[in-house]
Write a protein that holds these residues in place. Structure first.
Motif, mmCIF file in Angstrom:
data_model
loop_
_atom_site.group_PDB
_atom_site.id
_atom_site.type_symbol
_atom_site.label_atom_id
_atom_site.label_comp_id
_atom_site.label_asym_id
_atom_site.label_seq_id
_atom_site.Cartn_x
_atom_site.Cartn_y
_atom_site.Cartn_z
ATOM 1 N N GLU A 209 -0.611 12.394 7.399
ATOM 2 C CA GLU A 209 -0.866 11.266 6.544
ATOM 3 C C GLU A 209 -1.131 11.377 5.158
ATOM 4 N N ALA A 210 -1.909 12.490 4.826
ATOM 5 C CA ALA A 210 -2.315 12.580 3.352
ATOM 6 C C ALA A 210 -1.241 13.272 2.785
ATOM 7 N N SER A 211 -0.489 14.342 3.475
ATOM 8 C CA SER A 211 0.728 15.050 2.848
ATOM 9 C C SER A 211 1.748 13.917 2.212
ATOM 10 N N ILE A 212 2.106 13.136 3.376
ATOM 11 C CA ILE A 212 3.211 12.314 3.113
ATOM 12 C C ILE A 212 2.754 10.978 2.245
ATOM 13 N N SER A 213 1.540 10.603 2.400
ATOM 14 C CA SER A 213 1.389 9.552 1.206
ATOM 15 C C SER A 213 1.239 10.150 -0.108
ATOM 16 N N LEU A 214 0.692 11.351 -0.183
ATOM 17 C CA LEU A 214 0.754 11.983 -1.681
ATOM 18 C C LEU A 214 1.908 12.193 -2.172
ATOM 19 N N THR A 215 2.869 12.625 -1.436
ATOM 20 C CA THR A 215 4.421 12.886 -1.894
ATOM 21 C C THR A 215 4.988 11.623 -2.393
ATOM 22 N N ALA A 216 4.623 10.601 -1.343
ATOM 23 C CA ALA A 216 5.136 9.190 -1.847
ATOM 24 C C ALA A 216 4.543 8.802 -3.379
ATOM 25 N N ARG A 217 3.337 8.940 -3.335
ATOM 26 C CA ARG A 217 2.689 8.609 -4.704
ATOM 27 C C ARG A 217 3.210 9.479 -5.776
ATOM 28 N N CYS A 218 3.769 10.352 -5.509
ATOM 29 C CA CYS A 218 4.300 11.297 -6.713
ATOM 30 C C CYS A 218 5.789 11.150 -6.977
ATOM 31 N N ASN A 219 6.309 10.379 -6.127
ATOM 32 C CA ASN A 219 8.009 10.233 -5.990
ATOM 33 C C ASN A 219 8.204 8.698 -6.254
ATOM 34 N N TRP A 220 8.033 7.843 -5.589
ATOM 35 C CA TRP A 220 8.246 6.435 -5.528
ATOM 36 C C TRP A 220 7.175 5.566 -5.482
ATOM 37 N N SER A 221 6.019 6.231 -5.435
ATOM 38 C CA SER A 221 4.891 5.396 -5.512
ATOM 39 C C SER A 221 4.394 4.562 -4.062
ATOM 40 N N ASN A 222 5.237 3.487 -3.978
ATOM 41 C CA ASN A 222 5.065 2.801 -2.551
ATOM 42 C C ASN A 222 6.450 2.249 -2.264
ATOM 43 N N GLY A 223 6.653 1.591 -1.053
ATOM 44 C CA GLY A 223 7.804 1.046 -0.369
ATOM 45 C C GLY A 223 8.143 -0.243 -0.836
ATOM 46 N N THR A 224 9.305 -0.785 -0.491
ATOM 47 C CA THR A 224 9.517 -1.981 -0.836
ATOM 48 C C THR A 224 8.691 -3.083 0.084
ATOM 49 N N HIS A 225 7.582 -3.752 -0.601
ATOM 50 C CA HIS A 225 7.073 -4.731 -0.002
ATOM 51 C C HIS A 225 7.640 -5.766 1.045
ATOM 52 N N PRO B 288 1.006 -1.238 -0.080
ATOM 53 C CA PRO B 288 0.101 0.027 -0.014
ATOM 54 C C PRO B 288 1.140 1.421 -0.071
ATOM 55 N N ILE B 289 0.329 2.431 -0.475
ATOM 56 C CA ILE B 289 1.189 3.585 -0.666
ATOM 57 C C ILE B 289 1.639 4.086 0.744
ATOM 58 N N GLU B 290 0.716 3.888 1.894
ATOM 59 C CA GLU B 290 1.294 4.480 3.066
ATOM 60 C C GLU B 290 2.127 3.375 3.833
ATOM 61 N N GLY B 291 2.163 2.187 3.234
ATOM 62 C CA GLY B 291 2.685 1.097 3.895
ATOM 63 C C GLY B 291 1.914 0.264 4.425
ATOM 64 N N GLU B 292 2.449 -1.081 4.593
ATOM 65 C CA GLU B 292 1.321 -2.257 5.367
ATOM 66 C C GLU B 292 0.949 -1.546 6.837
ATOM 67 N N ILE C 143 0.137 9.751 16.962
ATOM 68 C CA ILE C 143 1.295 9.251 16.061
ATOM 69 C C ILE C 143 0.742 8.617 14.889
ATOM 70 N N SER C 144 1.586 8.668 13.966
ATOM 71 C CA SER C 144 1.244 7.703 12.714
ATOM 72 C C SER C 144 2.589 7.681 11.764
ATOM 73 N N ALA C 145 2.869 6.684 11.393
ATOM 74 C CA ALA C 145 3.976 6.237 10.495
ATOM 75 C C ALA C 145 3.602 6.180 9.169
ATOM 76 N N ILE C 146 4.166 6.679 8.141
ATOM 77 C CA ILE C 146 3.749 6.390 6.837
ATOM 78 C C ILE C 146 5.501 5.813 6.067
ATOM 79 N N SER C 147 5.394 4.679 5.551
ATOM 80 C CA SER C 147 6.339 3.931 4.978
ATOM 81 C C SER C 147 7.073 4.704 3.814
ATOM 82 N N THR C 148 8.479 4.978 3.795
ATOM 83 C CA THR C 148 9.229 5.545 2.908
ATOM 84 C C THR C 148 10.441 4.778 2.482
#
Ligand SMILES: Cc1ncc(COP(=O)(O)O)c(C=O)c1O
Length: 414
Positions: free
Chosen positions: A284-300, A74-78, A99-104
């Motif tokens: 969450e919204a901002s860091i996920s969107l920036t992920a989508r626009c750059n690397w899309s999703n992290g290494t599953h 998932p874009i934000e990470g599992e 607190i919230s974590a978004i994968s990078t």
């Protein structure tokens, strides 16, 4: 005729550490492994000079269903990855906050996303003057104003006055500001802020946040946290992020690169901490969107490895391996510090991380002389960074002795 736009071509030349590392490889080919001391690249090596890849980590990858490896996360990470990163990183020192974590992709992804989302073009990013060079490059790419202050006072302690001055100066005409701190186990210095120093820093930022027109973000890079003390005392400062004013946001940048010897798997997380629920939803919204626009999703695969290692039945195996490599590094550091003292070699107080640091204004000249003896280090304006993470214990005495020889410039004693 240059074809790239100006921003695409400001970066001249290769990364210094990677360029020197190439010369290390040449020297090893020519003179053999034993004749070379490689103290430049920030990956943990065993006593034979081979990169360490923890069995507990890579066994999971070997056994992983290829369909999982091949699939998108998932874009934000599992979900479990995001939860477990927070639990395992903070341990018993989890701040009382939203607190919230978004994968990078690694800590780098978290750092660039925090800088992108929390300060705007021309806004200041205030950082200590001993810093990992990509911080500045990221700021340049995004046109953020990278500012530094003297990290240390004369006794090599955190220079709180210099920090305050720099923040005050930059907040005068700006409403947004980010502070970037790399502690514990700072790269390149090996320094960690003490709990008292954290109190002073946070107390000051709280005071600044009394002006509700200001938006202040504290970005904390903890890439080396698992190598900055035994037990989890080095994590106590996280508790201090409890009950912060809602215009003082914290983003902790987490990385699996060092803690799991997973540099190439590219996994980390940006962890937002705030007393405001709304701030965390926005995070969450901002860091996920920036992920989508750059690397899309992290290494599953990397996310699944962490999830698997955090299971009760697997955790012991991983923690035992982590403790072994932590102790290996600690022994190297202790030997370095002891030998440096014997040779009257000044160094920044070492508290953790992959590097020790010898301050000198002749770093480039000295590291060139050391290279002549097949000893490879990284020079900078402030001194010489020594990657003890990649030097075997038995080579440390010779390394320190030669460093001391050139830095102190007296042949007699050596
Ligand atoms: C200070 C510091 N922060 C962050 C990183 C990011 O590493 P990665 O993107 O591999 O997690 C590094 C890597 O060397 C580092 O030295």
């Amino acid at each position: 005729m240059g074809m790239t736009i100006r921003k695409g071509s400001w970066n001249k030349g290769p990364d210094l550490a990677f360029a020197i590392n190439k010369r290390v490889a040449d020297a090893k080919r020519k003179y053999g492994q034993d004749a070379v001391i490689n103290a430049c690249l920030g990956t943990l090596a065993d006593d034979d000079g081979n990169i360490i890849a923890l069995a507990s980590v890579y066994k999971r990858l070997d056994e992983m269903d290829r369909k999982v490896i091949a699939s998108y996360a998932p874009i934000e990470g599992e979900e479990d990855y995001r939860r477990l990163v927070v639990e395992s990183l903070f341990g018993s020192y989890k701040p009382k906050a939203y607190i919230s974590a978004i994968s990078t992709p690694g800590g780098t992804g978290a750092i660039r996303s925090a800088i992108f989302s929390y300060v705007d073009r021309g806004d200041p990013v205030v950082c200590h003057d001993y810093y990992w060079s990509p911080y500045k490059k990221i700021c340049e790419e995004f046109e953020r104003d990278f500012k530094t202050y003297e990290f240390f006072d004369k006794a090599y302690r955190f220079n709180i006055e210099a920090f305050k001055n720099e923040v005050n100066k930059n907040l005068k005409n700006k409403d947004r500001l980010a502070v970037l701190i790399n502690s514990p186990g700072n790269n390149p210095s090996g320094y960690s802020l003490s709990d008292d120093e954290w109190d002073l820093l946070i107390g000051f930022l709280r005071e600044k946040a009394r002006d509700k027109a200001k938006r202040i973000t504290l970005i904390v890079d903890v890439a080396y946290i698992e190598f900055a003390g035994d037990g989890d005392e080095q994590k106590r400062f996280f508790e201090k992020f409890t009950d912060l004013p809602d215009n003082l946001m914290v983003v902790v940048c987490y990385s699996m690169s060092k803690s799991h010897t997973a540099y190439g798997l590219r996994s980390g997380a940006a962890i937002g901490i705030s007393s405001s629920k709304e701030n965390i939803e926005e995070f969450e919204a901002s860091i996920s969107l920036t992920a989508r626009c750059n690397w899309s999703n992290g290494t599953h695969a990397a996310q699944r490895i962490l999830i698997d290692l955090e299971r009760e039945e697997n955790k012991g195996e991983y923690l035992k391996e982590l403790e072994d490599i932590r102790l290996m590094l600690e022994q190297r550091a202790d030997e370095f510090v002891r030998r440096a003292k014997d040779k009257s070699l000044t160094m920044i107080p070492y508290f953790g991380g992959f590097f020790t640091f010898v301050p000198t204004d002749r770093a480039f000249e000295i590291s060139e002389s050391l290279e002549g003896e097949n000893i490879f280090t990284i020079p900078s304006d402030k001194g010489i960074r020594v990657a003890i993470c990649s030097v075997s214990l038995d080579k440390i005495p010779h390394l320190v002795s030669r460093l001391a020889y050139y830095v102190n410039k007296t042949c007699k004693n050596f």
